[in-house]
Design a protein around this motif. Structure first.
Motif, PDB file in Angstrom:
ATOM      1  N   ALA A   1       0.833  -1.205   0.000  1.00  0.00           N
ATOM      2  CA  ALA A   1       0.000   0.000   0.000  1.00  0.00           C
ATOM      3  C   ALA A   1       0.870   1.259   0.000  1.00  0.00           C
ATOM      4  CB  ALA A   1      -0.937   0.004   1.205  1.00  0.00           C
ATOM      5  N   SER A   2       1.941   1.234   0.765  1.00  0.00           N
ATOM      6  CA  SER A   2       2.849   2.386   0.811  1.00  0.00           C
ATOM      7  C   SER A   2       3.550   2.599  -0.521  1.00  0.00           C
ATOM      8  CB  SER A   2       3.893   2.188   1.911  1.00  0.00           C
ATOM      9  OG  SER A   2       3.269   2.139   3.171  1.00  0.00           O
ATOM     10  N   GLU A   3       3.924   1.507  -1.167  1.00  0.00           N
ATOM     11  CA  GLU A   3       4.581   1.595  -2.475  1.00  0.00           C
ATOM     12  C   GLU A   3       3.660   2.264  -3.499  1.00  0.00           C
ATOM     13  OE1 GLU A   3       6.344  -1.394  -5.897  1.00  0.00           O
ATOM     14  OE2 GLU A   3       5.534  -2.225  -4.049  1.00  0.00           O
ATOM     15  N   ILE A   4       2.398   1.889  -3.508  1.00  0.00           N
ATOM     16  CA  ILE A   4       1.430   2.508  -4.427  1.00  0.00           C
ATOM     17  C   ILE A   4       1.263   3.988  -4.102  1.00  0.00           C
ATOM     18  CG2 ILE A   4      -1.012   2.549  -5.080  1.00  0.00           C
ATOM     19  CD1 ILE A   4      -0.946  -0.551  -4.650  1.00  0.00           C
ATOM     20  N   PHE A   5       1.092   4.300  -2.832  1.00  0.00           N
ATOM     21  CA  PHE A   5       0.907   5.687  -2.403  1.00  0.00           C
ATOM     22  C   PHE A   5       2.091   6.561  -2.810  1.00  0.00           C
ATOM     23  CE2 PHE A   5       1.624   8.966   0.831  1.00  0.00           C
ATOM     24  CZ  PHE A   5       0.425   9.674   0.740  1.00  0.00           C
ATOM     25  N   TYR A   6       3.305   6.142  -2.447  1.00  0.00           N
ATOM     26  CA  TYR A   6       4.486   6.959  -2.740  1.00  0.00           C
ATOM     27  C   TYR A   6       4.840   6.960  -4.228  1.00  0.00           C
ATOM     28  CZ  TYR A   6       5.176   7.754   2.192  1.00  0.00           C
ATOM     29  OH  TYR A   6       5.006   8.158   3.490  1.00  0.00           O
ATOM     30  N   SER A   7       4.552   5.885  -4.938  1.00  0.00           N
ATOM     31  CA  SER A   7       4.794   5.864  -6.388  1.00  0.00           C
ATOM     32  C   SER A   7       3.993   6.961  -7.075  1.00  0.00           C
ATOM     33  CB  SER A   7       4.407   4.516  -6.998  1.00  0.00           C
ATOM     34  OG  SER A   7       5.316   3.528  -6.641  1.00  0.00           O
ATOM     35  N   ASN A   8       2.744   7.113  -6.673  1.00  0.00           N
ATOM     36  CA  ASN A   8       1.893   8.147  -7.264  1.00  0.00           C
ATOM     37  C   ASN A   8       2.413   9.547  -6.978  1.00  0.00           C
ATOM     38  OD1 ASN A   8       0.038   6.412  -8.464  1.00  0.00           O
ATOM     39  ND2 ASN A   8      -1.138   6.222  -6.589  1.00  0.00           N
ATOM     40  N   ILE A   9       2.899   9.774  -5.788  1.00  0.00           N
ATOM     41  CA  ILE A   9       3.440  11.092  -5.422  1.00  0.00           C
ATOM     42  C   ILE A   9       4.774  11.335  -6.120  1.00  0.00           C
ATOM     43  CG2 ILE A   9       4.407  12.460  -3.530  1.00  0.00           C
ATOM     44  CD1 ILE A   9       2.296  11.129  -1.723  1.00  0.00           C
ATOM     45  N   LEU A  10       5.685  10.371  -6.026  1.00  0.00           N
ATOM     46  CA  LEU A  10       7.028  10.566  -6.563  1.00  0.00           C
ATOM     47  C   LEU A  10       7.043  10.641  -8.082  1.00  0.00           C
ATOM     48  CD1 LEU A  10       8.953   8.234  -4.116  1.00  0.00           C
ATOM     49  CD2 LEU A  10       8.846  10.733  -4.092  1.00  0.00           C
ATOM     50  N   ASP A  11       6.076  10.010  -8.726  1.00  0.00           N
ATOM     51  CA  ASP A  11       5.970  10.105 -10.185  1.00  0.00           C
ATOM     52  C   ASP A  11       5.799  11.567 -10.629  1.00  0.00           C
ATOM     53  OD1 ASP A  11       5.641   8.916 -12.861  1.00  0.00           O
ATOM     54  OD2 ASP A  11       3.580   9.656 -12.668  1.00  0.00           O
ATOM     55  N   LYS A  12       5.122  12.342  -9.811  1.00  0.00           N
ATOM     56  CA  LYS A  12       4.871  13.758 -10.131  1.00  0.00           C
ATOM     57  C   LYS A  12       6.149  14.602 -10.069  1.00  0.00           C
ATOM     58  CE  LYS A  12       0.139  13.428  -9.662  1.00  0.00           C
ATOM     59  NZ  LYS A  12      -0.034  12.171 -10.311  1.00  0.00           N
ATOM     60  N   ILE A  13       7.134  14.134  -9.307  1.00  0.00           N
ATOM     61  CA  ILE A  13       8.404  14.871  -9.195  1.00  0.00           C
ATOM     62  C   ILE A  13       9.557  14.066  -9.801  1.00  0.00           C
ATOM     63  CG2 ILE A  13       7.681  16.331  -7.268  1.00  0.00           C
ATOM     64  CD1 ILE A  13       9.184  14.427  -5.390  1.00  0.00           C
ATOM     65  N   PHE A  14       9.201  13.223 -10.776  1.00  0.00           N
ATOM     66  CA  PHE A  14      10.174  12.478 -11.588  1.00  0.00           C
ATOM     67  C   PHE A  14      10.955  11.422 -10.819  1.00  0.00           C
ATOM     68  CE2 PHE A  14       9.640  16.762 -13.331  1.00  0.00           C
ATOM     69  CZ  PHE A  14       8.978  16.420 -14.501  1.00  0.00           C
ATOM     70  N   GLY A  15      10.338  10.871  -9.784  1.00  0.00           N
ATOM     71  CA  GLY A  15      10.938   9.751  -9.075  1.00  0.00           C
ATOM     72  C   GLY A  15      10.489   8.447  -9.697  1.00  0.00           C
ATOM     73  N   ALA A  16      11.363   7.457  -9.707  1.00  0.00           N
ATOM     74  CA  ALA A  16      11.033   6.149 -10.269  1.00  0.00           C
ATOM     75  C   ALA A  16      11.576   5.050  -9.363  1.00  0.00           C
ATOM     76  CB  ALA A  16      11.629   6.002 -11.665  1.00  0.00           C
ATOM     77  N   GLN A  17      10.836   3.960  -9.281  1.00  0.00           N
ATOM     78  CA  GLN A  17      11.299   2.841  -8.460  1.00  0.00           C
ATOM     79  C   GLN A  17      12.548   2.238  -9.093  1.00  0.00           C
ATOM     80  OE1 GLN A  17       9.237  -1.167  -7.766  1.00  0.00           O
ATOM     81  NE2 GLN A  17       8.586   0.134  -6.069  1.00  0.00           N
ATOM     82  N   ILE A  18      13.591   2.053  -8.275  1.00  0.00           N
ATOM     83  CA  ILE A  18      14.841   1.505  -8.789  1.00  0.00           C
ATOM     84  C   ILE A  18      15.178   0.136  -8.203  1.00  0.00           C
ATOM     85  CG2 ILE A  18      15.835   3.731  -9.410  1.00  0.00           C
ATOM     86  CD1 ILE A  18      17.350   3.723  -6.758  1.00  0.00           C
ATOM     87  N   TYR A  19      14.454  -0.266  -7.131  1.00  0.00           N
ATOM     88  CA  TYR A  19      14.698  -1.580  -6.525  1.00  0.00           C
ATOM     89  C   TYR A  19      13.506  -1.925  -5.652  1.00  0.00           C
ATOM     90  CZ  TYR A  19      16.636  -5.260  -3.608  1.00  0.00           C
ATOM     91  OH  TYR A  19      16.845  -6.449  -2.956  1.00  0.00           O
ATOM     92  N   LYS A  20      13.176  -3.229  -5.603  1.00  0.00           N
ATOM     93  CA  LYS A  20      12.120  -3.697  -4.713  1.00  0.00           C
ATOM     94  C   LYS A  20      12.427  -5.114  -4.266  1.00  0.00           C
ATOM     95  CE  LYS A  20       7.123  -4.276  -4.308  1.00  0.00           C
ATOM     96  NZ  LYS A  20       7.155  -5.362  -3.415  1.00  0.00           N
ATOM     97  N   SER A  21      12.186  -5.365  -2.994  1.00  0.00           N
ATOM     98  CA  SER A  21      12.274  -6.721  -2.456  1.00  0.00           C
ATOM     99  C   SER A  21      11.039  -6.943  -1.585  1.00  0.00           C
ATOM    100  CB  SER A  21      13.561  -6.899  -1.637  1.00  0.00           C
ATOM    101  OG  SER A  21      13.463  -6.213  -0.408  1.00  0.00           O
ATOM    102  N   ASP A  22      11.022  -8.018  -0.824  1.00  0.00           N
ATOM    103  CA  ASP A  22       9.885  -8.298   0.060  1.00  0.00           C
ATOM    104  C   ASP A  22       9.811  -7.337   1.240  1.00  0.00           C
ATOM    105  OD1 ASP A  22       9.187 -10.417  -1.530  1.00  0.00           O
ATOM    106  OD2 ASP A  22      10.163 -11.920  -0.258  1.00  0.00           O
ATOM    107  N   VAL A  23      10.918  -6.649   1.542  1.00  0.00           N
ATOM    108  CA  VAL A  23      10.944  -5.812   2.740  1.00  0.00           C
ATOM    109  C   VAL A  23      11.247  -4.338   2.487  1.00  0.00           C
ATOM    110  CG1 VAL A  23      11.531  -7.731   4.274  1.00  0.00           C
ATOM    111  CG2 VAL A  23      13.357  -6.400   3.201  1.00  0.00           C
ATOM    112  N   VAL A  24      11.635  -3.978   1.263  1.00  0.00           N
ATOM    113  CA  VAL A  24      12.007  -2.585   0.996  1.00  0.00           C
ATOM    114  C   VAL A  24      11.741  -2.226  -0.467  1.00  0.00           C
ATOM    115  CG1 VAL A  24      14.422  -3.074   0.435  1.00  0.00           C
ATOM    116  CG2 VAL A  24      13.822  -0.845   1.353  1.00  0.00           C
ATOM    117  N   ALA A  25      11.413  -0.957  -0.697  1.00  0.00           N
ATOM    118  CA  ALA A  25      11.286  -0.420  -2.057  1.00  0.00           C
ATOM    119  C   ALA A  25      12.082   0.881  -2.107  1.00  0.00           C
ATOM    120  CB  ALA A  25       9.830  -0.164  -2.416  1.00  0.00           C
ATOM    121  N   PHE A  26      12.956   1.017  -3.116  1.00  0.00           N
ATOM    122  CA  PHE A  26      13.779   2.213  -3.297  1.00  0.00           C
ATOM    123  C   PHE A  26      13.312   2.983  -4.522  1.00  0.00           C
ATOM    124  CE2 PHE A  26      16.735  -0.065  -0.619  1.00  0.00           C
ATOM    125  CZ  PHE A  26      17.382   0.938   0.073  1.00  0.00           C
TER     126      PHE A  26
END
Length: 71
Positions: free
Chosen positions: A14-39
């Protein structure tokens, strides 16, 4: 300069979806994901933002598990 910011989350998906939507607006992109962390990153050599579940498996409480590192 900010090196990275890390926030704790009880629900990583849920946090990944929430922050992805926000960070997309300021040109952020997911660069790594595991079972315990998303960068997320903002380009080569830029600061990073991450969300992570508590390493001890306990529920996250208000005011816990936030980090800010200055370079």
């Amino acid at each position: 300069m900010i090196s990275h910011i890390t926030l704790g989350a009880n629900n990583l998906e849920a946090s990944e979806i929430f922050y992805s939507n926000i960070l997309d607006k300021i040109f952020g992109a997911q660069i790594y994901k595991s079972d315990v962390v998303a960068f997320f990153g903002f380009g080569e050599g830029s600061s990073t933002f991450s969300i992570t579940v508590p390493f001890d498996g306990e529920s996250l409480l208000m005011g816990m598990k936030q980090w800010l590192r200055l370079a």
